[in-house]
Design an enzyme around this catalytic site. Structure first.
Site, PDB file in Angstrom:
ATOM      1  N   ARG A 201       0.828  -1.205   0.000  1.00  0.00           N
ATOM      2  CA  ARG A 201       0.000   0.000   0.000  1.00  0.00           C
ATOM      3  C   ARG A 201       0.864   1.258   0.000  1.00  0.00           C
ATOM      4  O   ARG A 201       0.396   2.328  -0.361  1.00  0.00           O
ATOM      5  CB  ARG A 201      -0.897   0.031   1.244  1.00  0.00           C
ATOM      6  CG  ARG A 201      -2.001  -1.024   1.253  1.00  0.00           C
ATOM      7  CD  ARG A 201      -2.715  -1.010   2.597  1.00  0.00           C
ATOM      8  NE  ARG A 201      -3.371   0.246   2.899  1.00  0.00           N
ATOM      9  CZ  ARG A 201      -4.562   0.608   2.465  1.00  0.00           C
ATOM     10  NH1 ARG A 201      -5.240  -0.195   1.689  1.00  0.00           N
ATOM     11  NH2 ARG A 201      -5.090   1.760   2.808  1.00  0.00           N
TER      12      ARG A 201
ATOM     13  N   ARG B 127       9.509   6.531  -2.801  1.00  0.00           N
ATOM     14  CA  ARG B 127       9.728   7.370  -3.989  1.00  0.00           C
ATOM     15  C   ARG B 127      11.122   7.974  -3.992  1.00  0.00           C
ATOM     16  O   ARG B 127      11.635   8.340  -2.935  1.00  0.00           O
ATOM     17  CB  ARG B 127       8.699   8.501  -4.032  1.00  0.00           C
ATOM     18  CG  ARG B 127       7.265   8.014  -4.034  1.00  0.00           C
ATOM     19  CD  ARG B 127       6.349   9.065  -4.642  1.00  0.00           C
ATOM     20  NE  ARG B 127       4.957   8.632  -4.548  1.00  0.00           N
ATOM     21  CZ  ARG B 127       4.076   9.143  -3.691  1.00  0.00           C
ATOM     22  NH1 ARG B 127       4.434  10.110  -2.872  1.00  0.00           N
ATOM     23  NH2 ARG B 127       2.847   8.688  -3.666  1.00  0.00           N
TER      24      ARG B 127
ATOM     25  N   ARG C 168      -8.433  -5.753  13.805  1.00  0.00           N
ATOM     26  CA  ARG C 168      -7.893  -4.734  14.695  1.00  0.00           C
ATOM     27  C   ARG C 168      -8.916  -3.626  14.767  1.00  0.00           C
ATOM     28  O   ARG C 168      -9.625  -3.329  13.796  1.00  0.00           O
ATOM     29  CB  ARG C 168      -6.587  -4.153  14.147  1.00  0.00           C
ATOM     30  CG  ARG C 168      -5.458  -5.098  14.195  1.00  0.00           C
ATOM     31  CD  ARG C 168      -5.085  -5.512  15.580  1.00  0.00           C
ATOM     32  NE  ARG C 168      -4.238  -4.521  16.243  1.00  0.00           N
ATOM     33  CZ  ARG C 168      -3.778  -4.660  17.471  1.00  0.00           C
ATOM     34  NH1 ARG C 168      -4.119  -5.737  18.190  1.00  0.00           N
ATOM     35  NH2 ARG C 168      -2.988  -3.757  18.007  1.00  0.00           N
TER      36      ARG C 168
ATOM     37  N   ARG D  11      -0.711   7.454  15.589  1.00  0.00           N
ATOM     38  CA  ARG D  11      -0.701   8.732  14.869  1.00  0.00           C
ATOM     39  C   ARG D  11      -1.623   9.728  15.565  1.00  0.00           C
ATOM     40  O   ARG D  11      -2.447   9.346  16.411  1.00  0.00           O
ATOM     41  CB  ARG D  11      -1.111   8.541  13.417  1.00  0.00           C
ATOM     42  CG  ARG D  11      -2.459   7.861  13.243  1.00  0.00           C
ATOM     43  CD  ARG D  11      -2.777   7.679  11.760  1.00  0.00           C
ATOM     44  NE  ARG D  11      -4.098   7.058  11.594  1.00  0.00           N
ATOM     45  CZ  ARG D  11      -4.705   6.910  10.426  1.00  0.00           C
ATOM     46  NH1 ARG D  11      -4.127   7.308   9.309  1.00  0.00           N
ATOM     47  NH2 ARG D  11      -5.899   6.351  10.349  1.00  0.00           N
TER      48      ARG D  11
ATOM     49  N   GLU E 241      -4.540   8.275  18.028  1.00  0.00           N
ATOM     50  CA  GLU E 241      -5.139   7.004  17.608  1.00  0.00           C
ATOM     51  C   GLU E 241      -4.353   5.826  18.178  1.00  0.00           C
ATOM     52  O   GLU E 241      -3.146   5.734  18.000  1.00  0.00           O
ATOM     53  CB  GLU E 241      -5.159   6.944  16.079  1.00  0.00           C
ATOM     54  CG  GLU E 241      -5.757   5.667  15.543  1.00  0.00           C
ATOM     55  CD  GLU E 241      -5.961   5.701  14.035  1.00  0.00           C
ATOM     56  OE1 GLU E 241      -6.359   6.747  13.491  1.00  0.00           O
ATOM     57  OE2 GLU E 241      -5.707   4.663  13.396  1.00  0.00           O
TER      58      GLU E 241
ATOM     59  N   TYR F 108      -9.432  -5.788   3.298  1.00  0.00           N
ATOM     60  CA  TYR F 108      -8.938  -4.439   3.611  1.00  0.00           C
ATOM     61  C   TYR F 108      -9.222  -3.576   2.382  1.00  0.00           C
ATOM     62  O   TYR F 108      -8.465  -3.578   1.419  1.00  0.00           O
ATOM     63  CB  TYR F 108      -7.434  -4.563   3.860  1.00  0.00           C
ATOM     64  CG  TYR F 108      -6.675  -3.366   4.409  1.00  0.00           C
ATOM     65  CD1 TYR F 108      -7.200  -2.084   4.426  1.00  0.00           C
ATOM     66  CD2 TYR F 108      -5.397  -3.549   4.914  1.00  0.00           C
ATOM     67  CE1 TYR F 108      -6.462  -1.023   4.933  1.00  0.00           C
ATOM     68  CE2 TYR F 108      -4.657  -2.498   5.424  1.00  0.00           C
ATOM     69  CZ  TYR F 108      -5.192  -1.237   5.423  1.00  0.00           C
ATOM     70  OH  TYR F 108      -4.451  -0.194   5.917  1.00  0.00           O
TER      71      TYR F 108
ATOM     72  N   ASP G 122     -10.341   0.111   0.442  1.00  0.00           N
ATOM     73  CA  ASP G 122     -10.485   1.562   0.487  1.00  0.00           C
ATOM     74  C   ASP G 122     -11.887   1.930   0.004  1.00  0.00           C
ATOM     75  O   ASP G 122     -12.551   1.126  -0.642  1.00  0.00           O
ATOM     76  CB  ASP G 122      -9.450   2.222  -0.427  1.00  0.00           C
ATOM     77  CG  ASP G 122      -8.040   2.063   0.113  1.00  0.00           C
ATOM     78  OD1 ASP G 122      -7.888   1.855   1.327  1.00  0.00           O
ATOM     79  OD2 ASP G 122      -7.083   2.142  -0.690  1.00  0.00           O
TER      80      ASP G 122
HETATM   81  N1  UDP Z   1       2.734   1.793   7.848  1.00  0.00           N
HETATM   82  C1  UDP Z   1       3.952   1.924   8.506  1.00  0.00           C
HETATM   83  N2  UDP Z   1       4.376   3.176   8.857  1.00  0.00           N
HETATM   84  C2  UDP Z   1       3.655   4.293   8.586  1.00  0.00           C
HETATM   85  C3  UDP Z   1       2.418   4.157   7.915  1.00  0.00           C
HETATM   86  C4  UDP Z   1       1.980   2.890   7.565  1.00  0.00           C
HETATM   87  O1  UDP Z   1       4.618   0.943   8.776  1.00  0.00           O
HETATM   88  O2  UDP Z   1       4.104   5.388   8.961  1.00  0.00           O
HETATM   89  C5  UDP Z   1       2.289   0.423   7.479  1.00  0.00           C
HETATM   90  C6  UDP Z   1       1.358  -0.158   8.523  1.00  0.00           C
HETATM   91  O3  UDP Z   1       1.582  -1.557   8.589  1.00  0.00           O
HETATM   92  C7  UDP Z   1      -0.012   0.128   7.937  1.00  0.00           C
HETATM   93  C8  UDP Z   1       0.235  -0.063   6.443  1.00  0.00           C
HETATM   94  O4  UDP Z   1       1.562   0.437   6.266  1.00  0.00           O
HETATM   95  O5  UDP Z   1      -0.981  -0.738   8.414  1.00  0.00           O
HETATM   96  C9  UDP Z   1      -0.739   0.637   5.538  1.00  0.00           C
HETATM   97  O6  UDP Z   1      -0.737   2.004   5.827  1.00  0.00           O
HETATM   98  P1  UDP Z   1      -1.926   2.983   5.411  1.00  0.00           P
HETATM   99  O7  UDP Z   1      -1.502   4.353   5.737  1.00  0.00           O
HETATM  100  O8  UDP Z   1      -2.356   2.640   4.044  1.00  0.00           O
HETATM  101  O9  UDP Z   1      -3.046   2.537   6.462  1.00  0.00           O
HETATM  102  P2  UDP Z   1      -4.535   3.074   6.674  1.00  0.00           P
HETATM  103  O10 UDP Z   1      -4.589   4.501   6.231  1.00  0.00           O
HETATM  104  O11 UDP Z   1      -5.404   2.156   5.896  1.00  0.00           O
HETATM  105  O12 UDP Z   1      -4.701   2.922   8.144  1.00  0.00           O
END
Ligand code: UDP
Length: 368
Positions: free
Chosen positions: A172, A176, A249, A279, A300, A348, A350
């Site tokens: 996901r 870059r 979760r 976060r 969160e 999972y 979007d």
């Molecule tokens: N992830 C991470 N560090 C970050 C952000 C995301 O390791 O700073 C990993 C984490 O395992 C997360 C996954 O990448 O569940 C997908 O992140 P995304 O931001 O897509 O999660 P969502 O917004 O769906 O909670």
């Protein structure tokens, strides 16, 4: 005979809207919550007047113009770019990992080509076929970046070692080698000007659609009374958990209100294990077209789902997939019930995927 739709989130609301628009059928939509929109529900916070994403931040993003245009029938989607930051070891970095992150982290000034070569050199060459999240990350970016930005965050988020998680979760997130810090790569990205709830109100505002909130599926609904049922709740709950509970979760939010600007950005991630939350999101930054004196923010936290918790992220561990297969085999036999959406298919997803799936399911149903 009418149609029953269980769940007033995106899946259920899109199906209801499509059936009402294209047929003369009566549609009953029920939801056990006291509001529309499932986890996309937003409301104005009474204290700050900020639009609150009650179940966490939602930014609609897609590459498909048809999906953007479809939602634009029900709201004004204002372009919004999510630029996430991460606090690690006393410094603030840019996410997803990009040239700025790499140069800051390694105190360098690589150009794109140099950075790509450097990071490729950090990757663990002994991992040829990455089998899980950790191997995928180590092969791609090496130990230092993995431990700084992924290990702790992922362990907190999923409550398990990243080596027991599928590699797909990592896919996901892009890495870059330019300064693009847009969290998403899709062409269309936005947030509804008045929040998400308006979309659901407008989708369901139709004389053939009856909405019953605070109504549980088990409270006296006999399926035979309906021509067809679209079920968008948890698939394990539908079958009374007879093959066990599927793992999810859930997240909880600790609310805070500040004067002015609390953190200067919509989302800041805290990947370190020493900080208990994953976060902080500050919601007025999701509607930068509005002005507010006070600011609403949430820390969160992630935890295992227990009875009564809202399921958020399907874990899809091996034992979950074994039970899921049994549930799906039973579901398949029920010809007059369609299971769709994140909870009923245990994926999972979007928002864009949910809307697309629901439009597809409606099309198939309407063809019959
Ligand atoms: N992830 C991470 N560090 C970050 C952000 C995301 O390791 O700073 C990993 C984490 O395992 C997360 C996954 O990448 O569940 C997908 O992140 P995304 O931001 O897509 O999660 P969502 O917004 O769906 O909670």
């Amino acid at each position: 005979m009418s149609i029953l739709i269980v769940g007033a989130g995106f899946s259920g609301s899109v199906i209801a809207e499509q059936i009402a628009r294209h047929t003369k059928k009566e549609v009953v939509v029920i939801d056990e919550r006291d509001h529309l929109g499932g986890n996309c529900y937003t409301k104005r916070d009474a204290e700050t007047n900020v639009i609150e994403h009650v179940y966490g931040p939602h930014i609609f993003n897609t590459d498909k113009q048809v999906l953007w245009d479809y939602l634009s029938n029900f709201c004004e989607l204002v372009p919004f770019v999510n630029r996430v930051k991460a606090v690690y070891n006393g410094s603030v970095y840019s996410l997803p990992i990009n040239l700025h992150t790499i140069n800051q982290f390694f105190n360098s000034s690589f150009n794109p080509l140099e950075a790509a070569e450097f990071v490729s050199g950090l990757g663990d060459k002994s991992i040829v076929n990455p089998k899980n999240f950790e191997e995928q990350a180590l092969a791609m970016i090496g130990k230092q970046l993995y431990e700084a930005f992924f290990y702790g965050y992922t362990k907190k988020q999923w409550g398990t070692e990243p080596r027991s998680l599928p590699a797909t979760i990592l896919k996901r997130l892009p890495v870059r080698f330019n300064y693009n810090d847009n969290y998403y790569a899709n062409q269309f990205q936005g947030i509804p000007r008045n929040g998400y709830t308006e979309i659901f109100e407008r989708m369901l505002d139709h004389k053939q659609i009856r909405v019953l909130l605070s109504t549980k599926f088990d409270s006296g609904f006999s399926l035979e009374e309906f021509e067809h049922v679209f079920y968008t709740g948890p698939i394990d709950a539908f079958f009374s958990f007879k093959y066990g509970r599927l793992g999810y979760r859930t997240v909880t939010f600790e609310r805070g209100v500040a004067l002015g600007d609390y953190q200067g950005n919509a989302v800041i991630n805290y990947p370190e294990m020493s900080i208990p939350y994953t976060r902080i999101h500050e919601h007025k930054h999701f509607s930068p077209w509005e002005r507010h004196e006070k600011s609403l923010y949430f820390k969160e936290f992630s935890k295992e789902t227990q009875k009564g918790d809202v399921p958020f992220y399907p874990k899809r561990l091996e034992e979950d997939m074994v039970s899921l297969e049994k549930y799906q085999a039973e579901a398949k036999k029920l010809k007059r019930i369609t299971f769709l959406g994140r909870l009923a298919t245990y994926r999972y997803l979007d928002m864009q995927h949910v809307v697309e799936e629901a439009l597809g399911v409606s099309r198939d149903f309407l063809k019959k």
